[in-house]
Write an enzyme that holds these catalytic residues in place. Structure first.
Site, short mmCIF file in Angstrom:
data_model
loop_
_atom_site.label_atom_id
_atom_site.label_comp_id
_atom_site.label_asym_id
_atom_site.label_seq_id
_atom_site.Cartn_x
_atom_site.Cartn_y
_atom_site.Cartn_z
N LYS A 1 0.85 -1.20 0.00
CA LYS A 1 0.00 0.00 0.00
C LYS A 1 0.88 1.25 0.00
O LYS A 1 2.10 1.14 0.19
CB LYS A 1 -0.91 -0.01 1.23
CG LYS A 1 -0.16 0.05 2.56
CD LYS A 1 -1.09 -0.18 3.74
CE LYS A 1 -0.32 -0.11 5.04
NZ LYS A 1 -1.14 -0.54 6.19
N TYR A 51 15.71 29.84 7.42
CA TYR A 51 14.53 30.59 7.88
C TYR A 51 14.50 30.66 9.40
O TYR A 51 14.80 29.69 10.09
CB TYR A 51 13.25 29.88 7.43
CG TYR A 51 12.95 30.04 5.96
CD1 TYR A 51 12.63 31.29 5.43
CD2 TYR A 51 12.98 28.95 5.12
CE1 TYR A 51 12.34 31.42 4.07
CE2 TYR A 51 12.69 29.07 3.77
CZ TYR A 51 12.37 30.31 3.25
OH TYR A 51 12.08 30.45 1.92
C1 PLP Z 1 -0.31 -1.68 6.74
C2 PLP Z 1 -0.90 -2.95 7.18
C3 PLP Z 1 -0.07 -4.05 7.44
C4 PLP Z 1 1.45 -3.98 7.41
O1 PLP Z 1 1.91 -3.35 8.60
P1 PLP Z 1 3.48 -3.18 8.89
O2 PLP Z 1 3.53 -2.63 10.25
O3 PLP Z 1 3.99 -2.22 7.87
O4 PLP Z 1 4.09 -4.52 8.75
C5 PLP Z 1 -0.69 -5.25 7.75
N1 PLP Z 1 -2.04 -5.36 7.83
C6 PLP Z 1 -2.86 -4.31 7.61
C7 PLP Z 1 -4.32 -4.47 7.72
C8 PLP Z 1 -2.32 -3.07 7.28
O5 PLP Z 1 -3.13 -2.03 7.07
#
Ligand code: PLP
Length: 355
Positions: A35, A252
């Protein structure tokens, strides 16, 4: 030459990290979570490096279709399920596995005329309180799905709120076991932290994300100590050099004032590239192969680093913002965030190359 800021993605590091997942969870199949544009690494690039995974887990149908178009034939899990009833038809056409986390998704599914049955993941809320059925409603949801002609096989899933805390998976696991008792359902529970530290949660399918990219899910355990390799190096160059007198400021707000004469390297990378604006003076950075510190405020397109003790640093000298020499987790921790955020916030304007 164009602006020297570059993200280099190491496909072999992705493949290596996937192997490490299998070492931690040898009995389980692996959903590689890609994702958020594969945590900033690029969806299809990362899919290439992670091609040995058993399936890919993502959020939106558009990405699922890109994966199918690119030739990915293995399973695809939609982590939040569908966002409208029409998407169930696309799930059926492209063999996608949706999560079902709510009764409105059940209703949409029940009302869909599908050409083939769908495998679904039924989500139990075990304390995160974002998505999923609470224990009291789970049996009813399960009963509805079991009765639907649209549904093929049901897998039970949950997502841990505290997999990185000691015993953080205990109660969620016992809730899931309670539900699964007497049934033969497959299960999927473990994120990266649970893959590493809670083998009793591994079940049939694990769902690692961050560890695939070579960053750590823990506040107190480095990625290197888990045998992981950074998959992304963010590099740039020194584009200007300033000499400060004692009492002169840089950047800045003049937040950093030199106490003695200093040499400052100006680097092509800023918060519009995804570098954290809250990184304070003192944040580590590597210039000309030497570790030094950020000084002054991060601006949109540039940052400034102390190169007083790096006489070899010149215009054009290489800079590593994070990567093999400087773990992204270290930069994140000093900037008050996590590697997840820095990687996934890499801006679209940053050029990406594979190595
Ligand atoms: C993002 C996500 C993961 C992976 O989590 P990590 O901490 O990056 O390993 C697994 N399951 C779900 C439902 C997620 O949304």
């Amino acid at each position: 030459m164009s602006r020297p800021l570059l993200a280099t993605i190491h496909l072999q590091a992705l493949a290596h990290n996937l192997e490490q997942v299998r070492r931690f969870a040898p009995q389980s199949k692996v959903w590689a979570v890609i994702k958020a544009n594969a945590y900033g690494h690029g969806l299809l690039r990362a899919a290439d490096g992670l091609a040995e995974a058993d399936g890919f887990a993502i959020l939106n149908i558009e990405d699922a279709l890109k994966l199918r178009e690119s030739g990915w034939h293995k399973p695809i899990l939609l982590l939040e399920g569908v966002f409208s009833s029409e998407e169930y038809l696309l799930c059926a056409e492209h063999r996608l596995t949706p999560v079902v986390h709510s009764f409105h998704q059940c209703d949409w599914l029940a009302a869909s005329a599908l050409p083939v049955k769908l495998p679904v993941y039924l989500k139990l809320n075990t304390g995160m309180n974002r998505l999923g059925f609470p224990l009291a409603e789970f049996e009813r949801a399960l009963g509805r799905l079991r009765a639907m002609p649209q549904v093929e096989v049901i897998t039970l899933m949950t997502h841990f709120a505290e997999a990185d805390a000691p015993n953080g998976t205990e109660r969620p696991l016992s809730l899931l076991k309670e539900i699964a008792a007497g049934h033969a359902y497959q299960s999927s529970l473990a994120n990266s932290a649970a893959v590493v530290s809670a083998p009793q949660t591994h079940g049939d399918w694990v769902r690692p994300g961050i560890m695939l990219y070579g960053a750590t899910p823990f506040a107190d355990r480095s990625a290197a100590s888990l045998g992981l390799r950074p998959a992304m190096a963010l590099t740039s160059e020194v584009i200007a050099i300033q000499h400060l007198q004692a009492g002169s400021a840089v950047g800045y707000g003049s937040s950093f004032v030199a106490e003695k004469p200093m040499r400052i390297g100006v680097i092509a990378c800023g918060y519009a590239d995804g570098y954290p604006r809250h990184a304070p003076s003192g944040t580590p950075i590597v210039v000309a192969g030497r570790r030094t510190r950020l000084v002054g405020r991060v601006s949109m397109d540039m940052i400034t680093a102390d190169i007083t003790d790096i006489p070899s640093a010149q215009i054009g000298s290489p800079v590593e913002l994070w990567g093999a020499r400087l773990p992204v987790d270290e930069v994140a921790s000093v900037a008050g965030t996590v590697g997840y955020e820095l990687l996934s916030a890499l801006a679209p304007r940053v050029a990406i190359q594979c190595a």
